[in-house]
Enzyme design. Sequence first.
Site, PDB file in Angstrom:
ATOM      1  N   GLY A 114      24.293   9.316  19.476  1.00 37.10           N
ATOM      2  CA  GLY A 114      25.549   9.300  20.231  1.00 37.10           C
ATOM      3  C   GLY A 114      26.670   8.795  19.347  1.00 37.10           C
ATOM      4  N   GLN A 115      27.820   9.452  19.430  1.00 38.92           N
ATOM      5  CA  GLN A 115      28.902   9.112  18.505  1.00 38.92           C
ATOM      6  C   GLN A 115      29.374   7.668  18.639  1.00 38.92           C
ATOM      7  OE1 GLN A 115      30.229  12.409  20.443  1.00 38.92           O
ATOM      8  NE2 GLN A 115      30.970  13.516  18.656  1.00 38.92           N
ATOM      9  N   HIS A 178      16.723  11.365  23.109  1.00 36.29           N
ATOM     10  CA  HIS A 178      16.901  12.724  22.593  1.00 36.29           C
ATOM     11  C   HIS A 178      15.779  12.954  21.590  1.00 36.29           C
ATOM     12  CE1 HIS A 178      21.472  13.003  23.663  1.00 36.29           C
ATOM     13  NE2 HIS A 178      20.764  12.415  24.601  1.00 36.29           N
ATOM     14  N   GLU A 268      37.363  12.135  19.171  1.00 35.83           N
ATOM     15  CA  GLU A 268      36.468  12.808  18.230  1.00 35.83           C
ATOM     16  C   GLU A 268      35.949  14.048  18.947  1.00 35.83           C
ATOM     17  OE1 GLU A 268      36.401  12.592  15.314  1.00 35.83           O
ATOM     18  OE2 GLU A 268      34.568  13.621  14.720  1.00 35.83           O
ATOM     19  N   HIS A 344      38.565  18.213   9.071  1.00 35.95           N
ATOM     20  CA  HIS A 344      37.648  18.087   7.932  1.00 35.95           C
ATOM     21  C   HIS A 344      36.768  19.321   7.816  1.00 35.95           C
ATOM     22  CE1 HIS A 344      34.091  17.101  10.396  1.00 35.95           C
ATOM     23  NE2 HIS A 344      34.933  16.440  11.152  1.00 35.95           N
ATOM     24  N   GLY A 441      30.188  13.574  10.270  1.00 35.79           N
ATOM     25  CA  GLY A 441      31.511  13.834  10.858  1.00 35.79           C
ATOM     26  C   GLY A 441      32.068  12.581  11.527  1.00 35.79           C
ATOM     27  N   ASP A 442      31.194  11.819  12.200  1.00 39.32           N
ATOM     28  CA  ASP A 442      31.622  10.568  12.860  1.00 39.32           C
ATOM     29  C   ASP A 442      32.052   9.544  11.822  1.00 39.32           C
ATOM     30  OD1 ASP A 442      30.650  11.908  15.047  1.00 39.32           O
ATOM     31  OD2 ASP A 442      28.741  10.838  15.057  1.00 39.32           O
TER      32      ASP A 442
HETATM   33  P1  ADP Z   1      28.273  16.623  12.131  1.00 37.67           P
HETATM   34  O1  ADP Z   1      28.474  16.968  13.566  1.00 37.67           O
HETATM   35  O2  ADP Z   1      26.902  16.941  11.605  1.00 37.67           O
HETATM   36  O3  ADP Z   1      28.709  15.270  11.776  1.00 37.67           O
HETATM   37  P2  ADP Z   1      30.716  17.836  11.139  1.00 37.67           P
HETATM   38  O4  ADP Z   1      31.038  19.243  10.923  1.00 37.67           O
HETATM   39  O5  ADP Z   1      31.497  17.092  12.162  1.00 37.67           O
HETATM   40  O6  ADP Z   1      29.155  17.703  11.396  1.00 37.67           O
HETATM   41  O7  ADP Z   1      30.861  17.034   9.760  1.00 37.67           O
HETATM   42  C1  ADP Z   1      30.331  17.545   8.609  1.00 37.67           C
HETATM   43  C2  ADP Z   1      31.278  17.210   7.478  1.00 37.67           C
HETATM   44  O8  ADP Z   1      30.546  16.451   6.532  1.00 37.67           O
HETATM   45  C3  ADP Z   1      31.783  18.415   6.714  1.00 37.67           C
HETATM   46  O9  ADP Z   1      33.022  18.843   7.233  1.00 37.67           O
HETATM   47  C4  ADP Z   1      31.920  17.892   5.293  1.00 37.67           C
HETATM   48  O10 ADP Z   1      33.262  17.453   5.079  1.00 37.67           O
HETATM   49  C5  ADP Z   1      31.000  16.693   5.226  1.00 37.67           C
HETATM   50  N1  ADP Z   1      29.817  16.927   4.397  1.00 37.67           N
HETATM   51  C6  ADP Z   1      28.785  17.724   4.673  1.00 37.67           C
HETATM   52  N2  ADP Z   1      27.865  17.718   3.675  1.00 37.67           N
HETATM   53  C7  ADP Z   1      28.335  16.881   2.722  1.00 37.67           C
HETATM   54  C8  ADP Z   1      27.858  16.456   1.429  1.00 37.67           C
HETATM   55  N3  ADP Z   1      26.696  16.878   0.930  1.00 37.67           N
HETATM   56  N4  ADP Z   1      28.634  15.601   0.716  1.00 37.67           N
HETATM   57  C9  ADP Z   1      29.805  15.150   1.222  1.00 37.67           C
HETATM   58  N5  ADP Z   1      30.299  15.524   2.420  1.00 37.67           N
HETATM   59  C10 ADP Z   1      29.586  16.380   3.179  1.00 37.67           C
END
Ligand code: ADP
Length: 456
Positions: A114-115, A178, A268, A344, A441-442
Amino acid sequence: MIYVLWGELYASVFERVKSSIGNTGRVLLAYNTNIDAVKYLGRKDLEERVEKAGKDEVFRYIDSLPGRIENVPQLLGSILWSVKRGKAAELFVESCSTRFYMKRWGWDELRMGGQAGIMANLLGGAYGVPVIVHIPQLSNLQASLFKGGPIYTPKAENGKLRFVHPRDFAGDEENCLHYIYEFPRGFRVFEVEAPRENRFIGSADDYNPNVYIRAEFKERFGEIAEGVELAIISGLQALTAENYREPLEVIEGHLETLNELEIPVHLEFAFTPDETVRKALLGLLGKFWSVGLNEVELASVMDVMGEKSLAEKLLARDPVDPIAVTEAMIKLAERTGVRRIHFHTYGYYLALTDYRGEFVRDALLFSALAAAAKAKLGDVRSIDDVIRAMDVPVNEKAKPVEDALVKEYGMKNGIAEVNGYQLAFIPTKIVMKPKSTVGIGDTISSSAFVGEFALH
Ligand code: ADP
């Protein structure tokens, strides 16, 4: 040449955030917290289970997922659906006997889910920023997943509200579990082979999908909000056209209280499949200071705003076209009045703000460092772990992205003026062999939002 600049900017930001983040006041985190029970699937075990449950019955679901899980063959068939495609899926597990089956099947690892829970452990547990977190159900297991540090949850006792660490809450409430069934690329069951690694999630959680809000937060939100300086809202993504009205009404009330107290609130935005709910969230966005999203989420928002071709453009190229992103962000800001949009994607971040300053860009740099640390180490245990990502190289594939922004908007050192807004850009650091990207992402959004207020 330009990458010398980014190396220097990255090098200077960490110490500044580290020395100022302690001055941030309390951050409110709501609403979703759960327990992730992770099981790494094994071929023999799964094949035996499929045989036992009836192979024909299980294989009925391998090409069409049920709407929700009502028995064991549906559970196993849904797992095979994910394996066959290498795609993630998440379904609600309705039946008690299937929940019991999953529990006996067990798990290899328990993680905070959970975020709100994940951000509590990052901000409070790792950065030492005091947080107040909403926990829909506080079981012993849930409490044990919180790190030490200034993490608090409100508890009503004899008519008074006390703020206690979740482990001191002594709650004996339900587990929101989960079950995450993970498989590697090439994983085989019978003749089915996974084209890439992924997971299937069966959620035995009657609270988070409906955004259940605790009595303390419903009845005494004013008191909770009074001691707070910032807020981050998340966990609205699972709502549906059938159940969204009641929780969104309560949340709107919470936002009004926070707005009266002039507390900046960040949303978020996780992918929200239900279009009615997505539209409702769009309608609420004006009550937020800030929103964080990735390219898929931004495209889905453009979709419900009627911007279909812009939505398509956002998903057409890799790396994502930054001019299309900027146009989409401006449309979103103009339509809703939200003051900050943090976008992002793999390789770069952008922030559109109706205020100006290098601290917006620098907070993005800090968050990219935190994301790289998370990917590299699997978990960020303290703020000093963040600096361990300094040796991860700056993503050179972001160079054409930067060039396009320089050409289109005359961007300098990652900052430009566009349509009355400031646009900030950074290339991120990319970890080639990440240990974990769950919850990354969080990490990005909360580090940038809190980092921005620490730097300002
Ligand atoms: P999640 O829901 O899994 O957190 P998001 O799409 O919200 O997914 O976040 C993923 C973000 O993480 C991507 O936008 C990217 O910026 C970052 N990311 C993913 N893989 C890597 C990596 N190997 N190194 C650095 N940043 C990463």
